[in-house]
Design a protein around this motif. Structure first.
Motif, PDB file in Angstrom:
ATOM      1  N   ASP A 355      20.953 -64.273  36.343  1.00  0.00           N
ATOM      2  CA  ASP A 355      20.094 -63.146  36.702  1.00  0.00           C
ATOM      3  C   ASP A 355      20.415 -61.956  35.806  1.00  0.00           C
ATOM      4  O   ASP A 355      21.147 -62.084  34.821  1.00  0.00           O
ATOM      5  CB  ASP A 355      20.238 -62.796  38.192  1.00  0.00           C
ATOM      6  CG  ASP A 355      21.653 -62.338  38.545  1.00  0.00           C
ATOM      7  OD1 ASP A 355      22.503 -62.236  37.628  1.00  0.00           O
ATOM      8  OD2 ASP A 355      21.912 -62.081  39.736  1.00  0.00           O
ATOM      9  N   ASN A 356      19.854 -60.801  36.144  1.00  0.00           N
ATOM     10  CA  ASN A 356      20.056 -59.624  35.292  1.00  0.00           C
ATOM     11  C   ASN A 356      21.526 -59.216  35.210  1.00  0.00           C
ATOM     12  O   ASN A 356      21.998 -58.762  34.163  1.00  0.00           O
ATOM     13  CB  ASN A 356      19.201 -58.449  35.789  1.00  0.00           C
ATOM     14  CG  ASN A 356      19.558 -58.016  37.199  1.00  0.00           C
ATOM     15  OD1 ASN A 356      19.654 -58.840  38.104  1.00  0.00           O
ATOM     16  ND2 ASN A 356      19.740 -56.738  37.411  1.00  0.00           N
ATOM     17  N   VAL A 382      15.785 -63.871  28.395  1.00  0.00           N
ATOM     18  CA  VAL A 382      15.426 -62.640  29.110  1.00  0.00           C
ATOM     19  C   VAL A 382      13.913 -62.449  29.116  1.00  0.00           C
ATOM     20  O   VAL A 382      13.323 -62.116  30.152  1.00  0.00           O
ATOM     21  CB  VAL A 382      16.123 -61.423  28.460  1.00  0.00           C
ATOM     22  CG1 VAL A 382      15.482 -60.112  28.901  1.00  0.00           C
ATOM     23  CG2 VAL A 382      17.608 -61.421  28.807  1.00  0.00           C
ATOM     24  N   LEU A 387      13.271 -60.705  32.608  1.00  0.00           N
ATOM     25  CA  LEU A 387      14.390 -59.860  33.015  1.00  0.00           C
ATOM     26  C   LEU A 387      14.437 -58.563  32.215  1.00  0.00           C
ATOM     27  O   LEU A 387      15.255 -57.686  32.504  1.00  0.00           O
ATOM     28  CB  LEU A 387      15.721 -60.615  32.839  1.00  0.00           C
ATOM     29  CG  LEU A 387      15.910 -61.857  33.713  1.00  0.00           C
ATOM     30  CD1 LEU A 387      17.211 -62.561  33.357  1.00  0.00           C
ATOM     31  CD2 LEU A 387      15.902 -61.493  35.194  1.00  0.00           C
TER      32      LEU A 387
END
Length: 640
Positions: A355-356, A382, A387
């Motif tokens: 995730d981020n 990304v 993201l």
């Protein structure tokens, strides 16, 4: 037939959804419990709707089904809204509420606000509570309070217990103590003072506003207390640093649940007391992933990566937050290679998706090792996973590209950002500076100020670094003096930049005067910077003057001993050189070994002097010998 659980499902998502990006699993049990109670209440409403099935036409059920889709585009949502207007379906308050909450996440709060303002059922508590909750979820705490006041003043809106849960959260998150007092007053007037979850939310609100007197009085007046009530009060005392009350209340808790233990572990971790945190961890009857992750974070914070990794390997079920913490811990302790290896394991050994926070944790390690191929792959990931909507991810990409020497790509990422903040500008300015683009860095600094961003300490380090790399002595001195006008107090890092700037320009007298007048003790970085400048200028006397003024041995690291020996060797003071070497032997001092790295097929290989651990070392040595022989023959040819 329409299933009431369908509507209840999305209601539950609205209730328990949190905005803490760093650790979404850490929402409080107060919100979980309140969410469960609110879900029951709303299920009753939906069951009532089922009993009056004529309220739900096939078109209404169709619209609800469409609104429940996980990924819904802006265009599709506008079509659904148009259909609801055409068929006059907005009278269904549950359907309208679902539309508004979906619009908030897709089209934005302003569009949702217009829908809310045009509602036909002006006084409905359900839809009003959800609108307030939408404002709270987006961090627009003042707007939720303004909405509540206008509803009370202009409509027949009657608040319920869940209204005050939203308002208490607004006040606690926005640190609005006086607004919180007003909410407390309304709670009492409306007869909800005896509601357990409402009282607990007010305790949490007072505690977050750092008013432990009000929080304690309310707690003591409660006839019934839950584990969450105790935890909220203890967390408040911990936030204020009152460890005596923290320990006393924890020991007095009738029943301690996992959340209470996790809270205590977190308190000790933040204090750097890992032993107490581990003791609490070992006492836990049951542990969850938060317990394990908090302990891993604690060990990483004190530099004990080995213990952190042992715990990480023991976690029964790891989630993405556990992986993020361990990856970030490795980089925090300058073990970038291990961070990338763990990131590789995350991708190959689990079904979890980075995730981020994962990206922000691993990109600094990529930058540290110069693993540009891997960095480019992460950038593609990304974009694929969208993201890049997170400012911290784009900022980390800017920093990574800049440190890998790809300043053009760094600038491209920066220019594509829609939500630039001061941290993003700092990353760009520092990136331009370290790549020797002093003029562009100063231009970016001017542009940043023109757009209304106020420089901070990190910004000024970037500006001074740009002047340093560009040899702009006068410009650097001007901005150093300007810091007072910008209401920034120069820190030792800024003095270090100026000493380096003067040293590179051979302005050793100015550097010496700056060191003498700065309000800080000389640290190892400033000493090594100044000694290097004296060594380049062959100014042994000046180096000795600063050495005599260095008050403690804190400024001495291994490299500084080597530098001092080299300074003495300039004047052939071999006795002094001998003394330095003897002192280094007694202290067990060793010069830090230089390290080279190369990226091959997205894998980074490190080499240090005398290292023979590479699996293909024999082949590498053979090629190096051939290259050496070839270079020697070329030199002989040139000489002949």
């Amino acid at each position: 037939m329409f299933n009431p659980d369908t509507l209840a499902t999305w209601i539950q998502k609205i209730i328990v959804k949190q905005n803490n990006e760093n650790h979404p699993q850490n929402h409080t049990k107060l919100e979980e419990k309140a969410g469960e109670e609110q879900l029951k209440s709303y299920k009753i409403q939906v069951n009532n709707a089922q009993e009056h099935n004529s309220l739900w036409s096939s078109r209404e059920r169709q619209c609800l089904f469409l609104l429940q889709q996980k990924r819904i585009s802006r265009f599709s949502l506008l079509q659904i809204h148009a259909l609801m207007i055409k068929l006059s379906l907005e009278a269904n308050v549950n359907l309208l509420t679902k539309l508004i909450t979906t619009v908030v996440s897709v089209l934005g709060i302003r569009y949702a606000g217009k829908l809310f303002d045009e509602r036909s059922q002006r006084d409905d508590t359900f839809i009003c509570n959800n609108m307030m909750k939408a404002y709270v979820g987006l961090g627009q705490f003042d707007e939720s309070l303004i909405l509540y006041r206008s509803l009370r003043r202009e409509t027949g809106f009657v608040p319920d217990s869940f209204t005050f849960l939203n308002l208490a959260k607004s006040c606690s998150s926005g640190l609005g103590f006086w607004e919180g007092m007003e909410v407390h007053n309304h709670v009492v007037k409306c007869g909800f003072g005896s509601y357990l979850f409402v009282s607990t939310s007010l305790i949490d609100m007072y505690a977050k506003c750092m008013n432990m007197g009000c929080a304690r009085r309310l707690f003591d007046e409660m006839s019934e207390k839950s584990e969450v009530s105790w935890t909220a009060l203890i967390s408040g005392y911990a936030r204020c640093g009152d460890m005596d009350n923290v320990k006393d209340l924890f020991n007095r808790m009738p029943e301690k649940d996992t959340a209470a233990y996790n809270m205590m572990i977190d308190v000790f971790v933040k204090l750097g007391d890992v032993e107490s945190a581990r003791s609490m961890f070992d006492q836990m009857p049951e542990r969850n992933v938060v317990s394990w992750t908090s302990m891993i974070d604690g060990y990483c914070n004190v530099g004990d990566v080995v213990s952190a990794k042992l715990l990480f390997d023991e976690i029964p079920e790891k989630n993405i937050y556990s992986w993020n913490t361990m990856i970030g811990g490795y980089f925090q302790n300058r073990e970038s290679q291990e961070a990338l290896q763990l990131f590789h394991r995350l991708q190959t050994e689990t079904l979890l998706e980075p995730d981020n926070i994962t990206i922000v944790s691993v990109l600094p390690a990529v930058a540290d090792l110069g693993a540009l191929d891997l960095g480019c792959w992460i950038h593609q990931y990304v974009r694929k996973k969208k993201l890049d909507k997170y400012a911290n991810v784009c900022t980390a990409l800017v920093d990574m590209y800049a440190k890998c020497g790809e300043i053009t790509k760094a600038r491209t990422v920066f220019d594509s950002m829609s939500n630039k903040g001061i941290v993003s500008w700092n990353a760009l300015i520092n990136g331009l500076a370290v790549n020797g683009r002093a003029k562009e860095a100063l231009e970016a600094f001017s542009e940043m100020k023109q757009k209304g961003f106020k420089p901070n300490d990190v910004t000024m380090i970037g500006v001074l670094s740009a002047c340093n790399h560009g040899g702009l002595v006068e410009e650097g001195l001007r901005w150093f003096r300007e810091m007072q006008k910008l209401k920034l107090t120069p820190k030792i890092e800024h003095y270090g930049c100026m000493v380096d700037l003067f040293g590179r320009a051979r302005c050793l007298e100015e550097a010496e005067k700056l060191i003498e007048c700065m309000p800080y003790e000389i640290n190892e970085i400033i000493l090594s910077t100044f000694l290097s400048a004296c060594l380049d200028a062959k100014d042994v006397a000046r180096a000795e003057r600063i050495l005599n003024k260095t008050p403690t041995w804190k400024a001495w690291n291994d490299d500084n001993f080597v530098l001092l020996g080299n300074v003495y060797a300039l004047e052939r003071r071999w006795e002094d050189v001998k003394q330095i070497k003897g002192l280094m032997r007694r202290k067990g001092t060793k010069k830090e070994v230089g390290c080279s790295s190369i990226e091959v097929d997205s894998r980074v290989w490190e080499f240090i002097a005398g290292d023979t651990t590479h699996p293909h070392w024999c082949l590498i040595r053979s090629i190096l010998r051939k290259l050496h022989m070839n270079m020697e023959s070329k030199v002989l040819e040139l000489r002949s």
